[in-house]
Design a protein around this motif. Structure first.
Motif, PDB file in Angstrom:
ATOM      1  N   MET A  55       0.843  -1.209   0.000  1.00 43.26           N
ATOM      2  CA  MET A  55       0.000   0.000   0.000  1.00 43.26           C
ATOM      3  C   MET A  55       0.870   1.247   0.000  1.00 43.26           C
ATOM      4  SD  MET A  55      -2.938  -1.149   2.689  1.00 43.26           S
ATOM      5  CE  MET A  55      -3.555   0.470   3.026  1.00 43.26           C
ATOM      6  N   LYS A  56       1.880   1.223   0.869  1.00 48.13           N
ATOM      7  CA  LYS A  56       2.774   2.387   0.970  1.00 48.13           C
ATOM      8  C   LYS A  56       3.490   2.618  -0.368  1.00 48.13           C
ATOM      9  CE  LYS A  56       4.441   5.506   3.721  1.00 48.13           C
ATOM     10  NZ  LYS A  56       3.601   6.431   4.467  1.00 48.13           N
ATOM     11  N   GLU A  57       3.902   1.499  -0.984  1.00 45.96           N
ATOM     12  CA  GLU A  57       4.658   1.633  -2.242  1.00 45.96           C
ATOM     13  C   GLU A  57       3.812   2.224  -3.368  1.00 45.96           C
ATOM     14  OE1 GLU A  57       6.341  -2.252  -2.603  1.00 45.96           O
ATOM     15  OE2 GLU A  57       8.132  -1.670  -1.460  1.00 45.96           O
ATOM     16  N   VAL A  58       2.478   2.020  -3.323  1.00 50.33           N
ATOM     17  CA  VAL A  58       1.647   2.610  -4.376  1.00 50.33           C
ATOM     18  C   VAL A  58       1.106   3.983  -3.966  1.00 50.33           C
ATOM     19  CG1 VAL A  58       1.020   0.382  -5.391  1.00 50.33           C
ATOM     20  CG2 VAL A  58      -0.514   1.424  -3.704  1.00 50.33           C
ATOM     21  N   GLY A  59       1.632   4.534  -2.858  1.00 57.07           N
ATOM     22  CA  GLY A  59       1.317   5.926  -2.519  1.00 57.07           C
ATOM     23  C   GLY A  59       0.221   6.127  -1.499  1.00 57.07           C
ATOM     24  N   ILE A  60      -0.311   5.018  -0.951  1.00 47.80           N
ATOM     25  CA  ILE A  60      -1.342   5.142   0.102  1.00 47.80           C
ATOM     26  C   ILE A  60      -0.623   5.158   1.449  1.00 47.80           C
ATOM     27  CG2 ILE A  60      -3.309   3.944   1.174  1.00 47.80           C
ATOM     28  CD1 ILE A  60      -3.831   2.692  -1.627  1.00 47.80           C
ATOM     29  N   ASN A  61      -1.209   5.842   2.448  1.00 49.19           N
ATOM     30  CA  ASN A  61      -0.587   5.896   3.770  1.00 49.19           C
ATOM     31  C   ASN A  61      -1.319   5.000   4.765  1.00 49.19           C
ATOM     32  OD1 ASN A  61       1.307   7.869   2.932  1.00 49.19           O
ATOM     33  ND2 ASN A  61      -0.286   9.431   3.136  1.00 49.19           N
ATOM     34  N   PRO A  62      -0.832   3.772   4.963  1.00 49.41           N
ATOM     35  CA  PRO A  62      -1.493   2.929   5.962  1.00 49.41           C
ATOM     36  C   PRO A  62      -1.058   3.327   7.369  1.00 49.41           C
ATOM     37  CG  PRO A  62       0.308   1.702   4.935  1.00 49.41           C
ATOM     38  CD  PRO A  62       0.282   3.073   4.305  1.00 49.41           C
ATOM     39  N   VAL A  63      -2.016   3.364   8.283  1.00 48.63           N
ATOM     40  CA  VAL A  63      -1.723   3.553   9.706  1.00 48.63           C
ATOM     41  C   VAL A  63      -2.338   2.344  10.401  1.00 48.63           C
ATOM     42  CG1 VAL A  63      -2.173   4.976  11.743  1.00 48.63           C
ATOM     43  CG2 VAL A  63      -1.698   6.076   9.542  1.00 48.63           C
ATOM     44  N   VAL A  64      -1.502   1.569  11.081  1.00 51.65           N
ATOM     45  CA  VAL A  64      -1.977   0.318  11.693  1.00 51.65           C
ATOM     46  C   VAL A  64      -2.263   0.554  13.174  1.00 51.65           C
ATOM     47  CG1 VAL A  64      -1.372  -2.087  12.228  1.00 51.65           C
ATOM     48  CG2 VAL A  64      -0.573  -1.042  10.080  1.00 51.65           C
ATOM     49  N   VAL A  65      -3.439   0.111  13.608  1.00 54.40           N
ATOM     50  CA  VAL A  65      -3.743   0.038  15.045  1.00 54.40           C
ATOM     51  C   VAL A  65      -3.980  -1.443  15.315  1.00 54.40           C
ATOM     52  CG1 VAL A  65      -5.361   0.655  16.870  1.00 54.40           C
ATOM     53  CG2 VAL A  65      -4.826   2.323  15.071  1.00 54.40           C
ATOM     54  N   HIS A  66      -3.292  -1.994  16.304  1.00 58.49           N
ATOM     55  CA  HIS A  66      -3.473  -3.434  16.516  1.00 58.49           C
ATOM     56  C   HIS A  66      -4.149  -3.743  17.834  1.00 58.49           C
ATOM     57  CE1 HIS A  66      -0.249  -3.792  19.489  1.00 58.49           C
ATOM     58  NE2 HIS A  66       0.419  -2.914  18.758  1.00 58.49           N
ATOM     59  N   GLY A  67      -4.740  -4.955  17.865  1.00 59.37           N
ATOM     60  CA  GLY A  67      -5.279  -5.495  19.107  1.00 59.37           C
ATOM     61  C   GLY A  67      -4.287  -6.500  19.675  1.00 59.37           C
ATOM     62  N   GLY A  68      -4.839  -7.533  20.268  1.00 59.57           N
ATOM     63  CA  GLY A  68      -3.990  -8.564  20.887  1.00 59.57           C
ATOM     64  C   GLY A  68      -4.710  -9.211  22.065  1.00 59.57           C
ATOM     65  N   GLY A  69      -6.046  -9.166  22.018  1.00 68.19           N
ATOM     66  CA  GLY A  69      -6.851  -9.742  23.101  1.00 68.19           C
ATOM     67  C   GLY A  69      -6.468 -11.193  23.417  1.00 68.19           C
ATOM     68  N   PRO A  70      -6.442 -12.083  22.408  1.00 66.99           N
ATOM     69  CA  PRO A  70      -6.099 -13.483  22.700  1.00 66.99           C
ATOM     70  C   PRO A  70      -4.684 -13.623  23.270  1.00 66.99           C
ATOM     71  CG  PRO A  70      -7.042 -13.288  20.501  1.00 66.99           C
ATOM     72  CD  PRO A  70      -6.828 -11.888  20.991  1.00 66.99           C
ATOM     73  N   GLN A  71      -3.757 -12.796  22.795  1.00 68.01           N
ATOM     74  CA  GLN A  71      -2.370 -12.851  23.264  1.00 68.01           C
ATOM     75  C   GLN A  71      -2.292 -12.394  24.730  1.00 68.01           C
ATOM     76  OE1 GLN A  71      -3.554 -11.670  20.415  1.00 68.01           O
ATOM     77  NE2 GLN A  71      -2.392 -12.565  18.747  1.00 68.01           N
ATOM     78  N   ILE A  72      -3.095 -11.396  25.107  1.00 70.15           N
ATOM     79  CA  ILE A  72      -3.153 -10.970  26.512  1.00 70.15           C
ATOM     80  C   ILE A  72      -3.737 -12.123  27.344  1.00 70.15           C
ATOM     81  CG2 ILE A  72      -4.233  -9.371  28.165  1.00 70.15           C
ATOM     82  CD1 ILE A  72      -4.435  -7.335  25.808  1.00 70.15           C
ATOM     83  N   GLY A  73      -4.804 -12.726  26.819  1.00 69.16           N
ATOM     84  CA  GLY A  73      -5.458 -13.837  27.520  1.00 69.16           C
ATOM     85  C   GLY A  73      -4.494 -14.985  27.802  1.00 69.16           C
ATOM     86  N   GLU A  74      -3.655 -15.283  26.797  1.00 70.66           N
ATOM     87  CA  GLU A  74      -2.690 -16.394  26.957  1.00 70.66           C
ATOM     88  C   GLU A  74      -1.722 -16.125  28.111  1.00 70.66           C
ATOM     89  OE1 GLU A  74      -0.206 -17.421  23.496  1.00 70.66           O
ATOM     90  OE2 GLU A  74      -2.108 -17.563  22.409  1.00 70.66           O
ATOM     91  N   LEU A  75      -1.169 -14.905  28.147  1.00 68.63           N
ATOM     92  CA  LEU A  75      -0.200 -14.618  29.205  1.00 68.63           C
ATOM     93  C   LEU A  75      -0.884 -14.562  30.570  1.00 68.63           C
ATOM     94  CD1 LEU A  75       2.710 -14.160  30.019  1.00 68.63           C
ATOM     95  CD2 LEU A  75       2.462 -11.741  29.492  1.00 68.63           C
ATOM     96  N   LEU A  76      -2.105 -14.007  30.601  1.00 68.90           N
ATOM     97  CA  LEU A  76      -2.829 -13.962  31.885  1.00 68.90           C
ATOM     98  C   LEU A  76      -3.058 -15.389  32.399  1.00 68.90           C
ATOM     99  CD1 LEU A  76      -5.495 -11.155  31.219  1.00 68.90           C
ATOM    100  CD2 LEU A  76      -3.586 -11.059  32.837  1.00 68.90           C
ATOM    101  N   GLU A  77      -3.379 -16.287  31.468  1.00 72.87           N
ATOM    102  CA  GLU A  77      -3.631 -17.679  31.864  1.00 72.87           C
ATOM    103  C   GLU A  77      -2.365 -18.312  32.441  1.00 72.87           C
ATOM    104  OE1 GLU A  77      -5.882 -19.797  28.849  1.00 72.87           O
ATOM    105  OE2 GLU A  77      -5.275 -21.685  29.821  1.00 72.87           O
ATOM    106  N   LYS A  78      -1.231 -18.068  31.749  1.00 71.92           N
ATOM    107  CA  LYS A  78       0.042 -18.608  32.246  1.00 71.92           C
ATOM    108  C   LYS A  78       0.345 -18.090  33.649  1.00 71.92           C
ATOM    109  CE  LYS A  78       2.513 -19.260  27.935  1.00 71.92           C
ATOM    110  NZ  LYS A  78       3.286 -18.487  26.977  1.00 71.92           N
TER     111      LYS A  78
END
Ligand SMILES: Nc1ncnc2c1ncn2[C@@H]1O[C@H](COP(=O)(O)OP(=O)(O)O)[C@@H](O)[C@H]1O
Ligand SMILES: CC(=O)N[C@@H](CCC(=O)OP(=O)(O)O)C(=O)O
Length: 299
Positions: A55-78
């Motif tokens: 996307m960036k290479e064709v001139g669009i500006n991507p802005v990423v916002v990420h989650g991670g709910g399952p990844q938080i859940g995994e560490l909380l479980e551990k």
């Protein structure tokens, strides 16, 4: 053949009708929310990263916002810390907040940054604390089950909502051709950290940047009715009715809420699409049919 060449061949197939869209969206900002449920597979994550670079290479500006709910859940479980959700929001005590900050601001954020960089892009990871990006306040939650006569107000701890987005740091990065990757953690004026649902952050960032599109990548093909058919082009009234009759629940509640809010506040269209499908973002942006659920302002 290298992974990048294979990716290019796949992408060319996907993008046979892309040219008009490349012209239309050139120079525009697209906010992509990458949900934790769509991050399980290493190949898929790498493919997502390459799509951002393309996307960036064709001139669009991507802005990423990420989650991670399952990844938080995994560490909380551990760590033997219990996870509980109210209205799709994780109840977050101080101990949980530390884990949220470690997983989102550390593991998940740096994983995505690193994958984008490996794919040839220039990603910079941020939390809402960096450059004062996300000013938060405590979220007030009301909860009502069918057997209750009136809703009750409950305290779910360090859970925030976005008070204000200061886009300076993102503008600077985009201007210098970096891809910002934002973890959904906010801070109030007394320095308290807040765990914010990633959909809400993505929506507010898209509004503040006056983005062309808000794309929410998740683990379903779109907003579904009771029969599992994908719904698209909904009005606020139709969405309210679907919430009332229980068709929309859990993690879909903040998603649909921020999709509607974004288009009411200047974003041209919001999309809820299947992040488990390779190149879902490209299929949405660069094809006539698009994919998943599209929401535009109907007022
Ligand atoms: N009407 C609906 N259509 C599709 N999914 C729904 C609907 N109502 C609730 N959901 C749930 O919302 C989930 C997506 O939200 P969530 O799990 O928070 O995803 P993410 O981690 O991508 O933000 C789906 O997996 C599904 O279980
Ligand atoms: C308050 C709240 O619920 N915060 C979320 C933040 C991460 C998130 O939203 O991740 P997904 O997009 O992968 O669901 C949480 O703790 O899980």
């Amino acid at each position: 053949m290298t992974a990048n060449t294979e990716h290019a061949i796949e992408v060319v197939k996907v993008l046979s009708e892309a040219l008009p869209y490349i012209q239309r969206f050139s120079g525009k900002t697209i906010v992509i929310k990458y949900g934790g449920n769509a991050m399980t597979d290493e190949d898929l994550k790498a493919s997502f990263a390459r799509d951002m670079v393309l996307m960036k290479e064709v001139g669009i500006n991507p802005v990423v916002v990420h989650g991670g709910g399952p990844q938080i859940g995994e560490l909380l479980e551990k760590l033997n810390i219990e996870s509980r959700f109210v209205n799709g929001m994780r109840v977050t005590d101080s101990e949980t907040m530390d884990v949220v900050e470690m997983v989102l601001g550390g593991l998940v954020n740096k994983d995505i940054v690193s994958l984008i960089n490996q794919a040839g892009g220039k990603a910079v990871g941020l939390t809402g604390k960096d450059g004062g990006l996300i000013e938060a306040r405590k979220l007030k939650v009301t909860h009502k089950t069918p057997d209750m006569t009136a809703p009750e107000i409950i305290d779910i701890g360090h859970v925030g909502e976005v008070n204000q987005v200061c886009t300076d740091v993102v503008d600077m990065l985009v201007h210098r051709d970096f891809i910002p990757v934002i973890a959904p953690i906010g801070v109030d004026d007394e320095g308290r950290s807040y765990n914010i649902n990633a959909d809400l952050v993505a929506g507010k960032v898209a509004e503040a940047l006056q983005a062309e599109k808000l794309i929410l990548l998740t683990n379903v093909a779109g907003l579904q009715d009771k029969e599992g058919d994908i719904l698209t082009g909904l009005s606020t009234e139709q969405v309210d009715a679907l919430i009332e009759d229980g068709t929309i629940y859990g993690g879909m509640l903040p998603k649909i809420g921020c999709a509607l809010s974004a288009v009411k506040n200047g974003v041209i269209s919001s999309h809820i699409i299947d992040g488990r499908v390779p190149h879902a973002t490209l299929l949405e942006i660069f094809t006539d049919a698009g994919v998943g659920t599209q929401i535009t302002n109907q007022d």
